[in-house]
Design an enzyme around this catalytic site. Structure first.
Site, PDB file in Angstrom:
ATOM      1  N   ALA A  74      18.774 -15.308 -53.139  1.00 14.92           N
ATOM      2  CA  ALA A  74      17.327 -15.034 -53.334  1.00 14.92           C
ATOM      3  C   ALA A  74      17.001 -13.557 -53.551  1.00 14.92           C
ATOM      4  CB  ALA A  74      16.723 -15.323 -51.886  1.00 14.92           C
ATOM      5  N   THR A  75      17.897 -12.578 -53.302  1.00 16.77           N
ATOM      6  CA  THR A  75      17.491 -11.269 -53.688  1.00 16.77           C
ATOM      7  C   THR A  75      17.807 -10.880 -55.208  1.00 16.77           C
ATOM      8  OG1 THR A  75      18.346 -10.120 -51.519  1.00 16.77           O
ATOM      9  CG2 THR A  75      18.467  -9.071 -53.537  1.00 16.77           C
ATOM     10  N   ASN A 151      10.425 -14.046 -42.445  1.00 17.35           N
ATOM     11  CA  ASN A 151      11.775 -14.026 -42.156  1.00 17.35           C
ATOM     12  C   ASN A 151      11.801 -13.728 -40.640  1.00 17.35           C
ATOM     13  OD1 ASN A 151      11.170 -11.380 -43.498  1.00 17.35           O
ATOM     14  ND2 ASN A 151      13.485 -11.019 -42.734  1.00 17.35           N
ATOM     15  N   GLN A 179      12.897 -18.570 -46.469  1.00 19.08           N
ATOM     16  CA  GLN A 179      13.117 -18.904 -45.341  1.00 19.08           C
ATOM     17  C   GLN A 179      12.512 -20.509 -45.043  1.00 19.08           C
ATOM     18  OE1 GLN A 179      15.122 -17.955 -42.862  1.00 19.08           O
ATOM     19  NE2 GLN A 179      15.316 -15.924 -43.821  1.00 19.08           N
ATOM     20  N   SER A 199      17.513 -19.480 -51.377  1.00 19.34           N
ATOM     21  CA  SER A 199      18.974 -19.234 -51.124  1.00 19.34           C
ATOM     22  C   SER A 199      19.851 -20.275 -50.405  1.00 19.34           C
ATOM     23  CB  SER A 199      19.030 -17.746 -50.502  1.00 19.34           C
ATOM     24  OG  SER A 199      20.318 -17.230 -50.708  1.00 19.34           O
ATOM     25  N   HIS A 201      22.314 -20.458 -48.532  1.00 18.62           N
ATOM     26  CA  HIS A 201      22.813 -20.154 -47.092  1.00 18.62           C
ATOM     27  C   HIS A 201      21.935 -20.142 -45.977  1.00 18.62           C
ATOM     28  CE1 HIS A 201      21.886 -15.597 -46.175  1.00 18.62           C
ATOM     29  NE2 HIS A 201      21.624 -15.832 -47.546  1.00 18.62           N
ATOM     30  N   THR A 239      29.618 -16.474 -66.388  1.00 23.02           N
ATOM     31  CA  THR A 239      30.276 -18.007 -65.922  1.00 23.02           C
ATOM     32  C   THR A 239      29.784 -18.268 -64.366  1.00 23.02           C
ATOM     33  OG1 THR A 239      32.327 -17.214 -66.999  1.00 23.02           O
ATOM     34  CG2 THR A 239      32.216 -18.868 -65.277  1.00 23.02           C
ATOM     35  N   CYS A 324      19.262  -8.274 -43.637  1.00 27.36           N
ATOM     36  CA  CYS A 324      19.660  -7.214 -44.462  1.00 27.36           C
ATOM     37  C   CYS A 324      19.686  -5.718 -43.892  1.00 27.36           C
ATOM     38  CB  CYS A 324      19.008  -7.286 -45.671  1.00 27.36           C
ATOM     39  SG  CYS A 324      19.016  -9.366 -46.459  1.00 27.36           S
TER      40      CYS A 324
END
Length: 378
Positions: A74-75, A151, A179, A199, A201, A239, A324
């Site tokens: 996401a960042t 978040n 989130q 994101s 994860h 890639t 973060c």
């Protein structure tokens, strides 16, 4: 700690990879390892799998596969969306003071590049005052940037009303849904979202992969931030991380089929946790209690230093802010923006539950937190 059960209540920081996701990914590390841009049969086979993952990801947010750009998370998606707008004629950005640092720091960078940025406050409950937004949006405003679900507090904003204001004034809407995606229904079309970040994860997929949704209807011309081979419509060269992309697709597919099941189970556990912890006089929840995502509870323990409590909990993983920026003694900028004092902000802990949280773990967490908080108070 080695002999104690690890209780993980920090799912907003990251989630455990679902075994079904891992199983789907594994063959793309070994047998199916060709480059997706190669023109031989093996490469074309992988490219077909990537296109399917794009469809799965798009389906989760009611988008089209060609509107999905895969990123490292996401960042990166936020940076591509914000910095990528540098070529537009309008040079004003409006965002919210409670946004993630990925948004706030990128907006500060844009200020050094000739953009004006307005950082709107929220009400004490974390909800944006829509009337205030309507006042600050002008014909010079290019984009409004806002989280769907915060978040740290889980507070959910009124996206539908906000998008109506933006559409009426021809302003782009960049929604950080990191989130929210995979936890609650997200529909970019009905919500009027032009750009959206996510994101893997955060909803039981692998780390290191995310996506940026770019509305084809809005005809947004983004400047690429990574150039090279011209992959992904020349917006993000390099890639592709095939195993991770396959994992994102599978996590998206599972989420579509399991949204309601997850919500019912996790919300019940979240409510149980809060009922147990709030029996201690003086403890309170930060943020709007009604409009928030079901897995998150940000609780203030006045007089208790959150860092000391987190360390004392040992095998129970919780957080006192955004993952973060967790290595800090500074109070949460989100809680400060909501009006909390430094003392209360530094006494607040975020509990974020997930698909694999159990009722037994909540029982243990309640007992341990209450016992330690009482010892550490003042």
């Amino acid at each position: 700690m080695q002999n104690q059960q690890h209780i993980y209540l920090d799912n907003n920081a990251t989630t455990r990879v679902d075994e079904r996701v891992l199983e789907t990914m594994l063959s793309y590390f070994t047998d199916l390892y060709a480059n997706s841009t190669s023109t031989h049969i093996a490469g074309l086979t992988i490219n077909e799998a990537v296109e399917n993952a794009a469809w799965q990801t798009a389906n989760l947010i009611n988008a089209n596969a060609e509107e999905i750009i895969f990123t490292s998370g996401a960042t990166e998606a936020i940076n591509l969306a914000i910095r990528g707008l540098a070529n537009q004629e309008r040079k004003e950005i409006v965002t919210v003071a409670t946004e993630h640092k990925a948004v706030l720091e990128t907006c500060r960078f844009m200020e050094t590049s000739g953009f004006e940025v307005t950082y709107l406050p929220t009400r004490p409950d974390g909800i944006l005052n829509i009337n205030l937004l309507n006042e600050v949006i002008t014909h010079k405003t290019l984009v409004f940037i806002m989280m769907l679900s915060n978040n740290e507090t889980g507070v959910i904003q009124n996206v539908m009303e906000i998008s109506k204001i933006l559409k009426a004034k021809n302003v782009l809407f960049l929604c950080d849904a990191t989130q929210a995606v995979g936890k609650i229904p997200v529909d970019v079309k009905t919500m009027g979202i032009d750009l959206l970040t996510l994101s893997a994860h955060k909803f039981y997929g692998p780390k290191g992969v995310g996506a940026l949704y770019v509305s084809a209807q809005a005809k947004i011309k983004l400047l690429p931030q990574i150039t090279g081979g011209g992959q992904q419509q020349k917006l993000r060269s390099g890639t592709l991380n095939i195993p991770a992309i396959i994992g994102l697709g599978k996590a998206s597919e599972i989420a579509v089929n399991q949204l309601k099941e997850d919500e019912i189970k996790i919300k019940k556990l979240r409510n149980k946790l809060e009922t147990g912890l709030l029996q201690f006089e003086g403890f309170f929840i930060n943020g709007n209690i009604q409009n928030r995502i079901y897995n998150t509870s940000n609780i203030c323990f006045p007089g208790v230093n959150s860092e000391q409590l987190i360390l004392a909990l040992g095998n129970i993983s919780v957080s006192n802010g955004a993952s973060c920026s967790a290595v800090t003694s500074e109070p949460s900028h989100v809680l400060k923006a909501m009006g909390l004092s430094d003392e209360d902000a530094l006494s607040s802990i975020r509990f974020s539950l997930g698909r694999f949280t159990t009722s037994e773990e909540i029982d243990i967490a309640i007992e341990r937190v209450l016992s330690l908080a009482e010892k550490l108070k003042n």
